[in-house]
Scaffold this motif. Sequence first.
Motif, short mmCIF file in Angstrom:
data_model
loop_
_atom_site.label_atom_id
_atom_site.label_comp_id
_atom_site.label_asym_id
_atom_site.label_seq_id
_atom_site.Cartn_x
_atom_site.Cartn_y
_atom_site.Cartn_z
N ALA A 149 0.82 -1.21 0.00
CA ALA A 149 0.00 0.00 0.00
C ALA A 149 0.86 1.26 0.00
O ALA A 149 0.61 2.20 -0.76
N TYR A 150 1.89 1.28 0.84
CA TYR A 150 2.77 2.46 0.87
C TYR A 150 3.51 2.63 -0.46
O TYR A 150 3.63 3.73 -0.99
N SER A 151 4.04 1.52 -0.99
CA SER A 151 4.83 1.61 -2.21
C SER A 151 4.00 2.11 -3.37
O SER A 151 4.46 2.87 -4.22
N GLU A 152 2.75 1.65 -3.40
CA GLU A 152 1.87 1.93 -4.52
C GLU A 152 1.31 3.35 -4.47
O GLU A 152 0.96 3.93 -5.50
N ALA A 153 1.21 3.90 -3.26
CA ALA A 153 0.54 5.20 -3.09
C ALA A 153 1.36 6.32 -3.71
O ALA A 153 2.56 6.43 -3.47
N THR A 154 0.69 7.17 -4.51
CA THR A 154 1.40 8.27 -5.16
C THR A 154 1.02 9.63 -4.59
O THR A 154 1.52 10.65 -5.03
N VAL A 155 0.13 9.65 -3.59
CA VAL A 155 -0.19 10.93 -2.94
C VAL A 155 1.03 11.34 -2.11
O VAL A 155 1.91 10.52 -1.85
N PRO A 156 1.09 12.62 -1.71
CA PRO A 156 2.21 13.03 -0.83
C PRO A 156 2.27 12.15 0.42
O PRO A 156 1.23 11.89 1.05
N LYS A 157 3.49 11.70 0.74
CA LYS A 157 3.67 10.81 1.90
C LYS A 157 4.73 11.42 2.81
O LYS A 157 5.86 11.58 2.40
N MET A 158 4.32 11.73 4.04
CA MET A 158 5.23 12.31 5.02
C MET A 158 5.34 11.36 6.21
O MET A 158 4.33 10.88 6.70
N THR A 159 6.56 11.10 6.65
CA THR A 159 6.75 10.17 7.75
C THR A 159 7.56 10.83 8.86
O THR A 159 8.56 11.50 8.58
N VAL A 160 7.09 10.66 10.10
CA VAL A 160 7.84 11.18 11.24
C VAL A 160 8.13 10.01 12.18
O VAL A 160 7.21 9.35 12.67
N ILE A 161 9.41 9.76 12.41
CA ILE A 161 9.79 8.68 13.34
C ILE A 161 9.93 9.31 14.73
O ILE A 161 10.80 10.14 14.96
N LEU A 162 9.02 8.93 15.61
CA LEU A 162 8.96 9.56 16.93
C LEU A 162 9.97 8.91 17.87
O LEU A 162 10.66 9.58 18.62
N ARG A 163 10.05 7.59 17.81
CA ARG A 163 10.92 6.87 18.75
C ARG A 163 11.42 5.60 18.07
O ARG A 163 12.24 5.68 17.18
N LYS A 164 10.87 4.44 18.44
CA LYS A 164 11.41 3.20 17.88
C LYS A 164 11.00 2.99 16.42
O LYS A 164 9.85 3.21 16.05
N ALA A 165 11.93 2.54 15.62
CA ALA A 165 11.60 2.08 14.26
C ALA A 165 12.54 0.91 14.01
O ALA A 165 13.64 1.08 13.50
N TYR A 166 12.09 -0.26 14.44
CA TYR A 166 12.95 -1.43 14.40
C TYR A 166 12.58 -2.37 13.26
O TYR A 166 11.40 -2.63 12.99
#
Lengths: 114, 514
Positions: free
Chosen positions: B385-402
């Motif tokens: 779903a993320y790969s396919e989506a072409t709308v603007p995509k903004m990501t904020v990593i708040l703490r853990k991203a394992y």
Amino acid sequence: MDNNKESGNELKNRPLKTLMIHGEQYKTLYTNKFENRKTWAKPDARKIFSILPGTVLKVSHNAGDTVEKGELMMVLEAMKMQNTYYYPFSGKIKEMYVKPGDKVPKGFLMLEYE
Amino acid sequence: MPLKKKIQELKKRREQVQMGGGEKAIEKQIALGKLTARERVIKLLDENSFQEYDLFVEHEARDFDMDKKVLHGDGVIIGTGTIDGKSVCIFAQDFTVAGGSLGLMHSRKIIKIMDHALKMRVPLIGINDSGGARIQEGVNSLAGYGEIFFRNTISSGVIPQISVILGPCAGGAVYSPALTDFVFVVNNISKMFITGPEVIKTVLGEEISMEDLGGAKVHSEITGNAHFYAESENECFEQIKKLMTFIPWSNQTKAVKIDSKLPKKEYIIDNIVPDDPRLPYDVRDVIKSIVDGSEFFEIQEHWAKNMVIGFGRMNGETCGFVCNQPLVLAGVLDVDSSDKAARFIRYCDAFNIPIITLVDLPGYLPGVDQEHAGVIRHGAKVLYAYSEATVPKMTVILRKAYGGGYIAMGSRHLRADFVFAWPTAEIAVMGPEGAANIIFRKEITTAEDPEKMRREKVEEYKQKFANPYVAAARGYIDSVIEPSETRSLLLHSIEVAKQKCISMPAKKHGIPPF
């Protein structure tokens, strides 16, 4: 059900539990689904369970009988079909838990090999 | 006959038909705590905006003495009206007429309004209150369902489709709501299932009540089939109206922009996330510290709570939020939360809604039940779903991203347009404990004091890797930011991404992991 309109407050007031992931202990809440999950147990090949709920129409053998792999074990009417079941391997029947006319739910222990 | 008389006759006919199944049936409906189909339509739409069609449609069943029966409107009301001044198409099944059962003409009315909605590019709202197929009409009734499902599918991703379950919705009938974007249920009124308690009892010997099998709570908390739960029909209508403010009228348009508002002062972004990665917090507080007016409209609030999805506005424009929820199951990805996130991402992509992802997760949920439930297949939906989506995509990593969780949650690698990380971010294959135990296994086991060595190595790993700077050094994240800068940076990136234009290889369609 969380009916609190200022959402989250109901969740925040619950006592926290511990969830272990990759050696790290996290303080968090459990979902009901997680809390009630079944612990997996290795299936015992000698126990035959029903894979569909239905009505037993015919049982070929009784406790103490020796059976051959591939022989008819029973007929179970389920999902509007008379489903035939065959013995998965040869052996002696220790206990037969069902008789014709029985209604069995899914996952019901029907017979046990010795 | 003079016109005046003819008009009188028309009025008389209208009045008669508008009584649906008649006084007794209406009394019964009210006794069940339900509104009538007509009341529902009028309450949901703007005042005096409802224009009805096919009021005088009659069924044409001839078998089983059906020719002697009069079924007003054939048990369904269809028409157009407005919500907040904008046009919508609507149908409402009338339980007082033959239990709202679906026969040929009933289905043709629904089909008519569905075709209309698609053609006019306006949302379709379906109010379901029906005992199911009209058995006397045999295959005609099945054909009707099939035509409806086909239209639901073809309209999917073109116009918004909203299903409101205000009564029974059983058997094949449930597949229409399942094919639509949002399903609304009301406690004690909504009932959805493929096979009812009676059938289950006779075939399987299991006894269960309708409520426990497919009531509003079941679908809101356990199955995930419903998106919004209300205690009353009126509350349900308010939820629908609120949802409509956030979504565009078709895939050709954008949601209406409203005036920008600052987040409320009580949500202090610096004070929400605890420094210790093992301690929880409510990610909705972070959302509220970012969005206009701290107003967050949550979807599927009661199901897979370890993932939070919903709409909020940034500078007056609708954004979709996809966020791990550390408060529940440490915010892990699992079968349900993956399904929940993936479908919402695809919704946002289909309807031109920018996606903001807030990341804080320790990875995927370990467990035999998860593996055997196909967490691989379900987890893959999020990647897809993320790969396919072409709308603007903004990501904020708040703490853990394992681990896999880092990749899945809108990472740069799946073509997020902007990736920000707070200084508290820990981007790594796994948490320090697990990683140190593996990397330094030899040093730990051969040490004189293995526990002391282990603690040292965990600390060493923490210092080196439990931060955002390793990922920043490779450009995997664009900026390490102060939490208080989050809103302004997101607003900036949304603005920059306004003209976003990327091309994908031509194909008929992909094959997503269902």
